[in-house]
Motif scaffolding. Structure first.
Motif, PDB file in Angstrom:
ATOM      1  N   PRO A   1      22.332  22.245 -56.671  1.00  0.00           N
ATOM      2  CA  PRO A   1      21.842  22.716 -55.371  1.00  0.00           C
ATOM      3  C   PRO A   1      22.330  21.843 -54.220  1.00  0.00           C
ATOM      4  N   ASN A   2      22.689  20.602 -54.494  1.00  0.00           N
ATOM      5  CA  ASN A   2      23.079  19.670 -53.434  1.00  0.00           C
ATOM      6  C   ASN A   2      24.379  18.952 -53.829  1.00  0.00           C
ATOM      7  N   PRO A   3      25.495  19.679 -53.887  1.00  0.00           N
ATOM      8  CA  PRO A   3      26.735  19.100 -54.433  1.00  0.00           C
ATOM      9  C   PRO A   3      27.272  17.916 -53.623  1.00  0.00           C
ATOM     10  N   ALA A   4      27.080  17.923 -52.305  1.00  0.00           N
ATOM     11  CA  ALA A   4      27.616  16.819 -51.493  1.00  0.00           C
ATOM     12  C   ALA A   4      26.932  15.514 -51.860  1.00  0.00           C
ATOM     13  N   ALA A   5      25.605  15.564 -51.959  1.00  0.00           N
ATOM     14  CA  ALA A   5      24.866  14.355 -52.327  1.00  0.00           C
ATOM     15  C   ALA A   5      25.202  13.951 -53.762  1.00  0.00           C
ATOM     16  N   ALA A   6      25.401  14.951 -54.631  1.00  0.00           N
ATOM     17  CA  ALA A   6      25.746  14.663 -56.021  1.00  0.00           C
ATOM     18  C   ALA A   6      27.053  13.875 -56.094  1.00  0.00           C
ATOM     19  N   ARG A   7      28.046  14.335 -55.327  1.00  0.00           N
ATOM     20  CA  ARG A   7      29.341  13.620 -55.341  1.00  0.00           C
ATOM     21  C   ARG A   7      29.190  12.219 -54.764  1.00  0.00           C
ATOM     22  N   ALA A   8      28.349  12.072 -53.719  1.00  0.00           N
ATOM     23  CA  ALA A   8      28.137  10.748 -53.132  1.00  0.00           C
ATOM     24  C   ALA A   8      27.526   9.802 -54.157  1.00  0.00           C
ATOM     25  N   PHE A   9      26.612  10.339 -54.998  1.00  0.00           N
ATOM     26  CA  PHE A   9      25.971   9.488 -55.998  1.00  0.00           C
ATOM     27  C   PHE A   9      26.988   9.040 -57.051  1.00  0.00           C
ATOM     28  N   VAL A  10      27.822   9.980 -57.504  1.00  0.00           N
ATOM     29  CA  VAL A  10      28.837   9.628 -58.504  1.00  0.00           C
ATOM     30  C   VAL A  10      29.814   8.600 -57.919  1.00  0.00           C
ATOM     31  N   GLU A  11      30.206   8.791 -56.645  1.00  0.00           N
ATOM     32  CA  GLU A  11      31.118   7.819 -56.010  1.00  0.00           C
ATOM     33  C   GLU A  11      30.455   6.443 -55.918  1.00  0.00           C
ATOM     34  N   LEU A  12      29.136   6.433 -55.621  1.00  0.00           N
ATOM     35  CA  LEU A  12      28.425   5.156 -55.533  1.00  0.00           C
ATOM     36  C   LEU A  12      28.472   4.423 -56.878  1.00  0.00           C
ATOM     37  N   LEU A  13      28.317   5.183 -57.974  1.00  0.00           N
ATOM     38  CA  LEU A  13      28.370   4.573 -59.305  1.00  0.00           C
ATOM     39  C   LEU A  13      29.716   3.902 -59.545  1.00  0.00           C
ATOM     40  N   ARG A  14      30.780   4.549 -59.067  1.00  0.00           N
ATOM     41  CA  ARG A  14      32.137   4.070 -59.331  1.00  0.00           C
ATOM     42  C   ARG A  14      32.579   3.024 -58.320  1.00  0.00           C
ATOM     43  N   SER A  15      31.817   2.828 -57.238  1.00  0.00           N
ATOM     44  CA  SER A  15      32.203   1.884 -56.184  1.00  0.00           C
ATOM     45  C   SER A  15      31.960   0.448 -56.644  1.00  0.00           C
ATOM     46  N   GLY A  16      32.446  -0.501 -55.877  1.00  0.00           N
ATOM     47  CA  GLY A  16      32.234  -1.916 -56.178  1.00  0.00           C
ATOM     48  C   GLY A  16      30.756  -2.250 -56.261  1.00  0.00           C
ATOM     49  N   ASP A  17      29.980  -1.736 -55.292  1.00  0.00           N
ATOM     50  CA  ASP A  17      28.533  -1.992 -55.283  1.00  0.00           C
ATOM     51  C   ASP A  17      27.870  -1.475 -56.552  1.00  0.00           C
ATOM     52  N   GLY A  18      28.206  -0.231 -56.888  1.00  0.00           N
ATOM     53  CA  GLY A  18      27.591   0.410 -58.048  1.00  0.00           C
ATOM     54  C   GLY A  18      27.943  -0.324 -59.323  1.00  0.00           C
ATOM     55  N   GLN A  19      29.209  -0.674 -59.455  1.00  0.00           N
ATOM     56  CA  GLN A  19      29.652  -1.359 -60.674  1.00  0.00           C
ATOM     57  C   GLN A  19      28.996  -2.740 -60.786  1.00  0.00           C
ATOM     58  N   ALA A  20      28.826  -3.418 -59.616  1.00  0.00           N
ATOM     59  CA  ALA A  20      28.176  -4.734 -59.640  1.00  0.00           C
ATOM     60  C   ALA A  20      26.723  -4.591 -60.105  1.00  0.00           C
ATOM     61  N   ALA A  21      26.035  -3.544 -59.608  1.00  0.00           N
ATOM     62  CA  ALA A  21      24.634  -3.337 -60.008  1.00  0.00           C
ATOM     63  C   ALA A  21      24.545  -3.031 -61.497  1.00  0.00           C
ATOM     64  N   LEU A  22      25.477  -2.214 -61.988  1.00  0.00           N
ATOM     65  CA  LEU A  22      25.480  -1.877 -63.415  1.00  0.00           C
ATOM     66  C   LEU A  22      25.727  -3.116 -64.267  1.00  0.00           C
ATOM     67  N   SER A  23      26.664  -3.925 -63.817  1.00  0.00           N
ATOM     68  CA  SER A  23      26.987  -5.146 -64.543  1.00  0.00           C
ATOM     69  C   SER A  23      25.786  -6.091 -64.573  1.00  0.00           C
ATOM     70  N   ALA A  24      25.097  -6.203 -63.428  1.00  0.00           N
ATOM     71  CA  ALA A  24      23.920  -7.072 -63.360  1.00  0.00           C
ATOM     72  C   ALA A  24      22.821  -6.579 -64.294  1.00  0.00           C
ATOM     73  N   ALA A  25      22.795  -5.280 -64.554  1.00  0.00           N
ATOM     74  CA  ALA A  25      21.766  -4.716 -65.429  1.00  0.00           C
ATOM     75  C   ALA A  25      22.141  -4.826 -66.901  1.00  0.00           C
ATOM     76  N   GLY A  26      23.293  -5.445 -67.182  1.00  0.00           N
ATOM     77  CA  GLY A  26      23.669  -5.663 -68.571  1.00  0.00           C
ATOM     78  C   GLY A  26      24.677  -4.673 -69.126  1.00  0.00           C
ATOM     79  N   PHE A  27      25.159  -3.746 -68.285  1.00  0.00           N
ATOM     80  CA  PHE A  27      26.151  -2.786 -68.770  1.00  0.00           C
ATOM     81  C   PHE A  27      27.542  -3.414 -68.818  1.00  0.00           C
ATOM     82  N   ARG A  28      28.362  -2.937 -69.744  1.00  0.00           N
ATOM     83  CA  ARG A  28      29.783  -3.232 -69.724  1.00  0.00           C
ATOM     84  C   ARG A  28      30.424  -2.295 -68.709  1.00  0.00           C
ATOM     85  N   LEU A  29      31.525  -2.720 -68.112  1.00  0.00           N
ATOM     86  CA  LEU A  29      32.218  -1.840 -67.169  1.00  0.00           C
ATOM     87  C   LEU A  29      33.427  -1.226 -67.858  1.00  0.00           C
ATOM     88  N   PRO A  30      33.754   0.026 -67.522  1.00  0.00           N
ATOM     89  CA  PRO A  30      34.852   0.706 -68.211  1.00  0.00           C
ATOM     90  C   PRO A  30      36.220   0.101 -67.851  1.00  0.00           C
TER      91      PRO A  30
END
Lengths: 269, 259
Positions: free
Chosen positions: B230-259
């Motif tokens: 229903p909200n594709p623009a926001a959906a794409r923004a969220f996926v981009e945030l995950l792939r951005s430097g900020d998103g990857q840093a947050a994922l890494s801090a939470a214990g995830f490996r980065l691809p």
């Protein structure tokens, strides 16, 4: 009977029909989606019989425990004059409003290895309850017993207390009066409460999967098996649900004919 | 019960999305601003903490936007999507469950891997069972939890235990990874095999023990915008945030490996 059938007023009939549709249509949905051709392999898949047996045994045990403890509690709520009965009644209904998963965590905090009572059981007797069939029965009893207590209390309140008074004037003490007069008087209410309790125990999911865990043969009841089957194979989940449904409906119909019907008829003056 | 709750939430979300206002926003995000309404993200249970943080960050960048999450087992979420649950983004803990959704033609574009996770042993803080490694999962006298093989953490656990030749003796097969972790936090099991990120998020009640055998079974986390979002623009923004430097840093801090 025939007079009642002739005269169902429209303001009652229409909502009643809507209610039936609302309650039955989901069942129709299940039947429509049932993979009838693949039914037999699904039914004979390993673990299905085990889960069904465990469900029936644990729900029946939970109902038995509820009867032994719940009928006296209902009597206390309906007949005794102890202080704080209103509060007591409210406390009894807590499991009805508590999300069952929270109930499961609460059971851990009391009966778990680290729980208030469970820690002592472990240290003194080496008994640990979680992840055993006992835990399944306890979780189901916790969730289902209030249904029995409320039904029986309602029946006790509706029963004519003058029979009990008469027994008392003839010299019977309260325990004898309870056994010989009250109990037969409210037998249909007890039966209805037991059926409600059994049905609720049979379908119990949240408290069971939390407090008893999920292990085939020990703690995996049908609702748990259905939930996990849904993760991998929704068709298998539908078949399992139908099995549970068919067995519980058959049991209830059988009981209604054999037991509820007779005692119900006996109660009508 | 859980499914029913999610259904009610999804309905509420759909209603809210219908009357959401376009809040303008100050456009700090990757999409140039103007995002509004409600964004509904269905995400694997193991993503709970980091996604909640990232969602709040996206809301901060776009004041008109409300981000809603449903966290559950990936397979339950995949089932909900194929049954028509209205959602914008699906993040799975396992490519197999993403495949269920892509095979049904319900995704918009190809899924992208944004993180990876590895199994770790979680024990209560004082380690009452004296667990030191994967081999302890064969000890009958311990109370042990694994995830059920139907959910991703259970499939991974089965793979790792089989590869290591450990005949596991679990007492319970949990319906999702957080349920397994809860039992460690309550001290009701001696050990559970969960994701490294869950141990990182659990705090002081839980201790982690690395599992060298698990390095061969690292699970990739794919994410995808859904076709009926229903909200594709926001959906794409969220996926981009995950792939951005900020998103990857947050994922890494939470214990995830980065691809």
């Amino acid at each position: 009977m025939s007079r009642a059938e002739r005269s169902v007023p429209a303001p009652l009939l229409i909502p009643a029909v809507v209610a039936v549709a609302f309650l039955v249509l989901p069942l129709v949905g299940l039947l429509v989606r049932t993979p009838w051709s693949g039914l037999w392999p699904q039914l004979t898949a390993p673990g299905v019989g085990e889960a069904l047996r465990l469900s029936l045994v644990s729900a029946t045990l939970a109902t038995a425990v509820s009867l032994v403890l719940g009928v006296p509690l209902a009597w206390v709520l309906a007949r005794s004059r102890i202080r704080g009965r209103g509060l007591l009644r409210a406390l009894v209904t807590v499991p009805l409003v508590l999300p069952p998963v929270v109930g499961g965590v609460a059971l851990f905090l009391v009966l778990g290895r680290q729980g208030i009572v469970g820690r002592w059981l472990d240290e003194a007797f080496g008994i640990t309850i979680p992840f055993t069939t006992t835990a399944v029965v306890i979780a189901e009893t916790f969730v289902a017993m209030p249904f029995l207590v409320i039904s029986v209390e309602g029946a006790l309140r509706a029963a004519d207390a003058r029979f009990e008074d008469a027994a008392a004037t003839l010299g019977a003490d309260r325990w004898t009066t309870f056994r010989r007069v009250t109990l037969p008087l409210v037998a249909p209410g007890i039966a209805a409460g037991a059926v409600l309790c059994w049905a609720r125990a049979l379908g119990e999911f949240g408290a069971t999967i939390t407090f008893a865990g999920n292990f085939p043969g020990t703690t995996q009841t049908m609702p748990l098996a259905v939930y996990l089957a849904l993760q991998r194979d929704p068709e298998a989940a539908i078949v399992l649900s139908l099995v549970l449904l068919a067995v519980s409906l058959a049991t209830l119909l059988l009981l209604r004919g054999r037991w509820l019907g007779r005692s119900g008829a006996g109660a009508v003056p | 019960m859980r499914i029913r709750d999610i259904g009610a939430t999804a309905l509420a979300v759909a209603l809210l999305a219908g009357c959401g206002t376009d809040g303008g926003g100050r456009g700090g995000g990757s999409d140039g601003g103007g995002l509004g309404g409600t964004l509904t993200v269905l995400a694997a249970a193991s993503l709970t903490d980091v996604f909640t943080d990232l969602g709040a960050r996206l809301e901060g960048d776009h004041p008109g936007l409300e981000v809603r999450f449903t966290f559950a087992g990936s397979s339950a979420l995949a089932t909900q999507i194929t049954q028509g649950a209205p959602a914008d983004v699906f993040a799975s803990a396992n490519p197999d469950q993403m495949a269920v959704v892509t095979d049904a033609g319900l995704t918009d574009g190809e899924p992208e891997v944004f993180a990876a996770n590895v199994l770790e042993i979680a024990v209560p803080a004082d380690n009452p069972g004296g667990v030191t490694g994967l081999a302890d999962f064969a000890r009958e006298e311990l109370t042990l939890a694994l995830c059920a093989p139907e959910v991703p953490c259970g499939a991974a656990a089965e793979e790792v235990l089989d590869a290591a030749g450990v005949p596991a003796a679990p007492d319970t097969l949990e319906e999702d990874v957080r349920a397994a972790l809860t039992k460690v936090e309550l001290g009701e099991v001696d050990a559970a095999l969960v994701y490294a990120t869950d141990v990182a998020a659990a705090g002081d009640d839980v201790e982690g023990i690395a599992v060298p055998e698990a390095e061969d079974a690292v699970s990739d986390y794919p994410v995808c915008v859904l076709a009926d979002a229903p909200n594709p623009a926001a959906a794409r923004a969220f996926v981009e945030l995950l792939r951005s430097g900020d998103g990857q840093a947050a994922l890494s801090a939470a214990g995830f490996r980065l691809p």
